[in-house]
Write an enzyme that holds these catalytic residues in place. Structure first.
Site, PDB file in Angstrom:
ATOM      1  N   THR A  17       0.847  -1.184   0.000  1.00  0.00           N
ATOM      2  CA  THR A  17       0.000   0.000   0.000  1.00  0.00           C
ATOM      3  C   THR A  17       0.887   1.241   0.000  1.00  0.00           C
ATOM      4  O   THR A  17       2.115   1.151   0.044  1.00  0.00           O
ATOM      5  CB  THR A  17      -0.896   0.040   1.254  1.00  0.00           C
ATOM      6  OG1 THR A  17      -0.084   0.374   2.403  1.00  0.00           O
ATOM      7  CG2 THR A  17      -1.580  -1.291   1.490  1.00  0.00           C
ATOM      8  N   GLU A  76       1.421   6.478  -9.400  1.00  0.00           N
ATOM      9  CA  GLU A  76       0.487   6.138  -8.336  1.00  0.00           C
ATOM     10  C   GLU A  76      -0.919   6.525  -8.801  1.00  0.00           C
ATOM     11  O   GLU A  76      -1.072   7.310  -9.746  1.00  0.00           O
ATOM     12  CB  GLU A  76       0.843   6.924  -7.059  1.00  0.00           C
ATOM     13  CG  GLU A  76       2.210   6.613  -6.478  1.00  0.00           C
ATOM     14  CD  GLU A  76       2.287   5.239  -5.852  1.00  0.00           C
ATOM     15  OE1 GLU A  76       1.231   4.625  -5.610  1.00  0.00           O
ATOM     16  OE2 GLU A  76       3.419   4.764  -5.613  1.00  0.00           O
ATOM     17  N   LYS A 113      12.975   8.406  -2.199  1.00  0.00           N
ATOM     18  CA  LYS A 113      13.877   7.349  -2.657  1.00  0.00           C
ATOM     19  C   LYS A 113      15.342   7.701  -2.412  1.00  0.00           C
ATOM     20  O   LYS A 113      16.116   6.860  -1.918  1.00  0.00           O
ATOM     21  CB  LYS A 113      13.633   7.063  -4.143  1.00  0.00           C
ATOM     22  CG  LYS A 113      12.287   6.411  -4.428  1.00  0.00           C
ATOM     23  CD  LYS A 113      12.057   6.237  -5.927  1.00  0.00           C
ATOM     24  CE  LYS A 113      10.697   5.574  -6.193  1.00  0.00           C
ATOM     25  NZ  LYS A 113      10.411   5.434  -7.641  1.00  0.00           N
ATOM     26  N   ALA A 123      11.635  -0.272  -7.901  1.00  0.00           N
ATOM     27  CA  ALA A 123      10.717  -1.411  -8.097  1.00  0.00           C
ATOM     28  C   ALA A 123      11.481  -2.724  -7.975  1.00  0.00           C
ATOM     29  O   ALA A 123      11.959  -3.054  -6.894  1.00  0.00           O
ATOM     30  CB  ALA A 123       9.998  -1.285  -9.437  1.00  0.00           C
TER      31      ALA A 123
END
Length: 824
Positions: free
Chosen positions: A564, A676, A691, A620
């Protein structure tokens, strides 16, 4: 001659009794057999309940009695139904009904007496319980006669003589063996039926050999007559590597030594009553445990020697529940003889059995395990005996802990193998099973540990996996967030599970699934082919209840997976880590939030031996964080990091030109899952800032998000928009501004890239014009790229490059983290 014993389940129904008769017919063809039978399944408990009700002046004891009467009469009626009627059969049936009726009338009179005097003494209880075995053995003997099978019934009370310790009498073997030898010497019938469990004192009073005493009866008879073997017929196919009710992978043990059988039965393996082994051990008579419902199954053979299974030096793992741990401690014990003698004499006088003992070499404390039902009585007695020393503070009052269990790892070959105890305790430690006490004998045949009762299932499964499952490791996954990425992860798990089992001995089970509306938890694993329907039919979603399910199931190697972008989910991680449940996070909020929280999660991960992995936070599925961690742990130093970390922004600027509107490209990126659901998170640059912050922290720097310098490219109106719809409207209105950004870069033959940089303890993110020849210039599609300049790579950086957005690659990154945990 063989001795066969059939337990309560084996004679618990008409169908099972027929199976018993078939076994007796088959075995009696080759030799004489003595057959010991328990009470019909459940009758002993009903007799106890009836006696207690009568003792408590509760008239419902009559209801229990009537139930006992009806069970026996229904069995008689059903068994004789299928026997061809003739005069002899009818006479036998009539005689049996009268015989059982007489006995049950005696039982009714006994219960009436208990009710009238309001007392159930141990002596009376033994007499009460004897009716169960008498009735079952009588019924089977008459059925055998009706079937023209050569059989006789002998009352065991005429053979086995004991002392007068009721409920658990001690056998007087000299007289008992003489009686048994004399009877069987003259016995002509092929089959002799004997009630188990019951005996008679030297005074002629009914006694019993303790719950499970029918096994002991069979062993006593076998030893007395030098039988070929003892067969214990029950409802399982032998003794198992551990409790099959708690560990599905448990398997039958084909061979055991007498000593292993004693250890396993003493520590909870209920298939065999512990005293059973001793009489036959002296005569070297084998014990074979067989399954009445599956007589063809090999079962377990117990002898003086056994062959190694070739898999593990551990033979079995057992457990005893309902344990209390009592500790006597104090400085006054050190160097003073006699404390142990006084302690154990006190327990002996109270007839309290000690299951486990351990003492520190400092002599400061003695710790012992007993039945929880004896804990209060033991504490009161010991505190009384040591009252003087406690008053002078030489000793502390006895400390009593309850809600405990004992687990024991057993095996004859453990002594010759190093590291068994190390494997045992490290396996328990990895699964957050706290050990309260340890005991190991010099023989090294048994290593025992006291743990909390709630940890027994996890402990048994973990140890069984370690010692018996050829290194197969099962991970139990609890996934929250089953949108686009979550769905792909489930697909990948379902697709790869067979491959992982075969090639890597890893078994992945999805035990829990949750989205924002519904959740489902299944201890046996959710069917991944129909997971959507299971989830839709689940209970209302709740973060705390989902956690409670994971905690209460207490499964080994549990992993919580957060897919989430929810702040509330990110702040529940400590609860999981404190239960030694690993956390895999796609959610960046935890690792890019407050530095103290980030450090807390790292510390909890170390303290509770639970992995905290978040590879997908950056890039990712790319191994960016993993690569960085390897550099740092190998002693390299990070000089600087330059990166394009947003696959969505890279996709947008690679496809944006003067022939397409900025609005259309952003819409396309959203539709294809590169951004998103709220694209403001990507386009504002906050996602990239998070990040690079995570990479800086993983490099060893204590930084906050506010320390990241952000050079945003969005217009002021876009940054102020309150909704996604309003945001898209600003993109349409400000198209000229975005076209100008594009034209300015194009005029210099530069590419627009949203770049993150970290150097000298400082970091920044922003839109950059990248010249031709730079490694970022030809970055295609949704790709990410990270360049690590380090002490070892000062001029030519270590580069990680590849797809950095999309549901499939993000799911593969999560999958990789799960496999890292499996390989840990």
């Amino acid at each position: 001659m063989k001795v066969l014993k059939f337990g309560g389940t084996s004679v618990g129904s008409v169908e099972n009794i027929k199976k018993v008769i078939a076994i007796l017919q088959q075995q009696s063809e080759t030799s004489k057999i003595a057959v010991v039978v328990s009470a019909v399944g459940g009758i002993t408990d009903k007799l106890i309940e009836a006696g207690e009700l009568a003792c408590n002046k509760n008239p419902d004891y009559v209801v229990k009695y009537n139930k006992i009467w009806s069970i026996h009469n229904e069995i008689i009626e059903e068994l004789f139904k299928n026997i061809e009627d003739d005069e002899t059969v009818l006479e036998l049936q009539t005689e049996l009904v009268e015989n059982i009726g007489t006995k049950l009338n005696e039982l009714r009179s006994l219960l009436n007496g208990i009710y009238l005097i309001n007392e159930l003494s141990p002596k009376t209880k033994d007499k009460l319980l004897s009716y169960g075995e008498y009735c079952s053995s009588t019924i089977i003997s008459y059925i055998l006669k009706a079937l023209r099978i050569d059989a006789a019934l002998k009352n065991t009370q005429e053979l086995i003589i004991t002392d007068s310790v009721f409920n658990n009498a001690r056998v007087i073997f000299e007289q008992t063996n003489k009686n048994i030898k004399s009877y069987f010497k003259n016995q002509k019938q092929t089959i002799t039926l004997l009630p188990g469990f019951v005996s008679k004192s030297t005074n002629g009073e009914t006694t019993t050999l303790g719950r499970g005493g029918s096994d002991y009866t069979a062993s006593i008879i076998a030893a007395a007559i030098n039988a070929k073997e003892v067969q214990i017929w029950t409802d399982v196919s032998g003794m198992f590597t551990t409790n099959p009710k708690l560990v599905k992978q448990a398997s039958p043990i084909s061979e055991l030594s007498y000593q292993e059988a004693i250890e396993l039965s003493h520590f909870g393996a209920k298939v065999l009553y512990p005293p059973t082994v001793m009489p036959v051990l002296r005569k070297n008579i084998p014990i074979v445990i067989k399954n009445t419902m599956k007589p063809e199954a090999i079962g377990t053979k117990i002898t003086s020697t056994k062959k190694s299974n070739g898999i593990s030096p551990v033979t079995g793992i057992s457990n005893i529940d309902g344990i209390a741990l009592l500790t006597l401690q104090g400085n006054g014990m050190v160097g003073i003889p006699g404390f142990s003698k006084r302690l154990f004499e006190t327990l002996a006088q109270e007839k309290i059995n000690i299951i486990l003992i351990t003492q520190a070499s400092s002599e400061h404390s003695i710790c012992f395990g007993i039945s929880e039902s004896d804990a209060i009585r033991a504490k009161e007695a010991i505190d009384t005996v040591f009252e003087f020393e406690i008053a002078l503070q030489r000793l502390e009052p006895i400390l009593s802990e309850t809600d405990l269990s004992i687990i024991a790892v057993v095996g004859d070959n453990m002594k010759s193998h190093q590291g068994i105890s190390g494997k045992m305790f490290s396996t328990l430690g990895k699964n957050n099973v706290n050990i309260r006490a340890i005991a190991q004998g010099a023989s090294e045949r048994n290593i025992s540990a006291v743990i909390h009762k709630n940890d027994v299932k996890k402990a048994l499964n973990s140890l069984h996996e370690q010692f018996f499952e050829i290194k197969t490791k099962q991970l139990n996954l609890f996934i929250t967030g089953v949108g686009n990425v979550g769905e792909r992860l489930i697909q990948q798990i379902n697709q790869q599970n067979a491959y992982l089992k075969k090639n890597f001995k890893i078994n992945l089970r999805v035990v829990g699934l949750s989205n924002s509306r519904k959740m489902v938890v299944d201890e046996d694993g959710i069917d991944l082919k129909n997971w959507k329907s299971h989830l839709n039919n689940g209970e209302t979603a709740s973060l705390n209840e989902f956690f409670n399910h994971a905690k209460n199931l207490n499964l080994r190697n549990s992993v919580f997976i957060d897919i989430t972008a929810n702040t509330e989910v990110a702040y529940i991680y400590p609860k999981y880590l404190k239960e030694s449940i690993s956390v895999v996070a796609c959610n960046k909020i935890a690792c890019s939030g407050d530095i103290h929280y980030y450090n807390q999660l790292k510390e909890l991960s170390r303290r509770y031996n639970a992995s905290f992995l978040f590879e997908t936070n950056v890039g990712a599925g790319l191994p960016i964080i993993d690569t960085l961690n390897h550099l740092v742990t190998s002693g390299d130093e990070i000089n600087s990091i330059q990166a394009v970390l947003s696959g969505s922004l890279n996709f947008i600027f690679n496809n944006f030109n003067n022939n397409t509107s900025f609005f259309e490209i952003v819409k396309q990126a959203q539709a294809e899952g590169y951004t998103e659901p709220d694209p403001r998170i990507d386009l504002s640059g906050i996602d990239v800032a998070r990040k690079i912050l995570i990479l800086a922290r993983e490099s060893g720097y204590q930084m906050e998000l506010d320390d990241i310098e952000s050079n945003y490219f969005l217009t002021e109106e876009a940054m102020k928009s309150n909704t996604v719809e309003a945001f898209f409207e600003t993109l349409k209105q400000d198209e000229g501004y975005y076209q100008k950004l594009y034209e300015d870069a194009k005029s210099k033959e530069y590419q627009l890239k949203f770049v993150a940089e970290f150097a000298n303890g400082k970091a920044n993110v922003g839109l950059r014009q990248i010249p031709e020849g730079h490694p970022f210039y030809n970055l295609e599609g949704k790709d990410n790229i990270v360049m690590f300049y380090t002490k070892r790579y000062p001029e030519q950086p270590l580069i990680v490059k590849g797809a950095g957005a999309g549901a499939d690659v993000t799911a593969s990154g999560l999958f990789a983290d799960i496999i890292r945990i499996a390989n840990n």
